[in-house]
Enzyme design. Structure first.
Site, short mmCIF file in Angstrom:
data_model
loop_
_atom_site.label_atom_id
_atom_site.label_comp_id
_atom_site.label_asym_id
_atom_site.label_seq_id
_atom_site.Cartn_x
_atom_site.Cartn_y
_atom_site.Cartn_z
N VAL A 13 54.22 -23.25 -49.01
CA VAL A 13 52.76 -23.26 -48.80
C VAL A 13 52.14 -21.91 -49.15
CG1 VAL A 13 50.91 -23.63 -47.13
CG2 VAL A 13 52.96 -25.06 -47.05
N GLU A 125 43.01 -26.58 -40.32
CA GLU A 125 42.84 -27.85 -41.06
C GLU A 125 44.15 -28.28 -41.74
OE1 GLU A 125 39.68 -29.83 -41.46
OE2 GLU A 125 41.46 -31.03 -41.80
N VAL A 128 47.38 -30.55 -40.06
CA VAL A 128 47.47 -32.02 -39.91
C VAL A 128 47.05 -32.67 -41.23
CG1 VAL A 128 46.64 -34.05 -38.67
CG2 VAL A 128 46.86 -31.87 -37.46
N GLU A 186 60.38 -30.45 -44.05
CA GLU A 186 60.50 -29.17 -43.35
C GLU A 186 61.87 -28.57 -43.67
OE1 GLU A 186 57.84 -27.97 -41.42
OE2 GLU A 186 56.93 -29.68 -42.40
N LYS A 201 51.50 -33.05 -34.84
CA LYS A 201 50.19 -33.35 -35.43
C LYS A 201 49.35 -34.23 -34.50
CE LYS A 201 52.05 -32.76 -40.06
NZ LYS A 201 52.79 -33.42 -41.14
#
Ligand code: HSE
Length: 397
Positions: A13, A125, A128, A186, A201
């Site tokens: 990410v 944001e 989830v 993950e 989440k």
């Protein structure tokens, strides 16, 4: 003047945040209303091939003590050291945007309070639904509603695996390996497969919608590792798809019931057609009836998109956004135990059980049927034991 921000973590990410920022820098700056740049990227590893050598640091204090850095994107994952770093940034008035659902689900109340106390923002944001806008719509666009239920597919990896198993007859292990290769899963795939990621989440959504912190330990969570291809096929014949569903609803007594479980979803429910890595969230409110949010729930650039949107929000909002908040909860009495789950159930029993139920389907794997009546979780488990059931799965209502 150019606003400077830092990116904590250069994994899937974090590297996506850097890539997307420089790809779309001009339009991002237009949306933010100011010039922007990344001043630091924090990671303990070396990235000799990265074109951003001048930005890397291994020392978090470089970021914390640099007053020019006013916003931080946290993409490290896990509770520590992310919690300590994020809290320290907020206490210095630096707004933080995170993709880290474990952090928000475990420590969101503390971090929201820290942001409020220091007149900055803690945005999440990206935590989830990956690319799907859901946090901001819940506390802004849908703010006029009394929301009493949210249900959906909140884990891309398991949805990808279930889709590959069903469509391509791929084995569970091969589908998981492919999900990992594509950057969906993950680091520890147990979090996806056993439902912990979806649980985090739904905790975040529950906390935001119902206003008190809901902790993962209080949410009944079951993953997909026991879902059998025989049940996927039988459920299809009975008019349903099996999906890992995360849901929360307010009960008549005012308590809330969050759960994560594989569930049978009727084909006519729009969620049943949500496949691959896509996520979908259905929100039920008194004004909207129901609204669905749909999109890529995992992956490098989809998640980076949400992180960067929050960085832009952080740059634009000079004061704390109060609507995106919840209170700490000192006890869990407002979270109902799973026995409050009352719904129809799917059973698969040995073919020689002589079960006589309307609409039952029998093949070499057994007899499958859906109960006519709703049963509580406890009653369904007792019935499963009595019938020596091979599978017992709730139906989403
Ligand atoms: N592992 C997560 C998923 C990533 O598969 O949905 C996004 O949170």
């Amino acid at each position: 003047m150019s606003v400077k921000f830092a990116v904590l973590g250069h994994g899937v990410v974090g590297s996506g945040v850097v890539e997307l920022f420089y790809k779309n820098k001009k339009s991002i700056e237009q949306h933010a209303g100011t010039e922007m740049d990344i001043k630091y990227i924090l990671d303990l590893r070396d990235f000799p091939d990265s074109p951003y050598q001048d930005k890397f640091t291994k020392d978090f204090n470089d970021i914390l003590n640099d007053d020019e850095v006013t916003a931080v994107a946290e993409c490290m994952g896990g509770v520590e050291p992310a919690f300590s770093f994020v809290k320290a940034c907020l206490e210095k008035g630096k707004s933080v945007s995170t993709s880290n659902k474990e952090l928000v689900a475990e420590k969101g109340d503390i971090l929201l309070a820290a942001a409020k106390a220091h007149n900055c923002n803690f945005f999440f944001e990206a935590s989830v639904g990956g690319a799907i806008p859901i946090i901001r719509p819940l506390h802004r666009c849908l703010a006029a509603n009394d929301i009493d239920k949210v249900a959906g597919i909140l884990n891309g990896t398991t949805n990808f695996i279930l889709t590959k198993m069903y469509n391509d007859n791929m084995s569970f292990a091969d589908a998981l390996a492919l999900a990992q290769k594509l950057g969906y899963a993950e680091k520890d795939p147990t979090a996806d497969v056993e439902g912990h990621d979806a649980c985090r989440k739904i905790c975040i959504i529950s906390s935001l919608v119902f206003g008190r912190h809901v902790y993962p330990k209080d949410v009944f969570t079951k993953g997909i590792s026991e879902v059998d291809l025989a049940d996927v096929a039988a459920a299809d014949i009975l008019g349903h798809a099996i999906k890992l569903i995360a849901s929360v609803r307010r009960l008549d007594d005012g308590r809330i019931l969050p759960v994560v479980m594989p569930m049978l979803v009727p084909h006519e429910n729009i969620i049943a057609g949500v496949n691959d890595v896509f996520n979908a969230v259905l929100v039920y409110g008194d004004g909207i009836d129901q609204t669905m949010f749909y999109g890529r729930g995992a992956g490098k650039l989809p998640t980076a998109s949400a992180v960067l949107a929050d960085v832009i929000e952080a740059v634009k909002h000079k004061v704390t956004v109060f609507s995106q908040s919840w209170e700490p909860s000192s006890d869990n009495s407002f979270v109902a135990p799973v026995d409050a789950l009352t719904t129809k159930w799917y059973f698969r029993v040995p073919a020689d059980s002589n079960i006589d139920v309307e609409g039952a389907y029998t093949d070499e794997n057994g007899t499958s049927f859906i109960t006519q009546d709703k049963l509580t979780f406890g009653a369904a488990k007792a019935k499963a034991e009595e019938l020596k059931a091979l599978a017992c799965i709730p139906v989403l209502d």
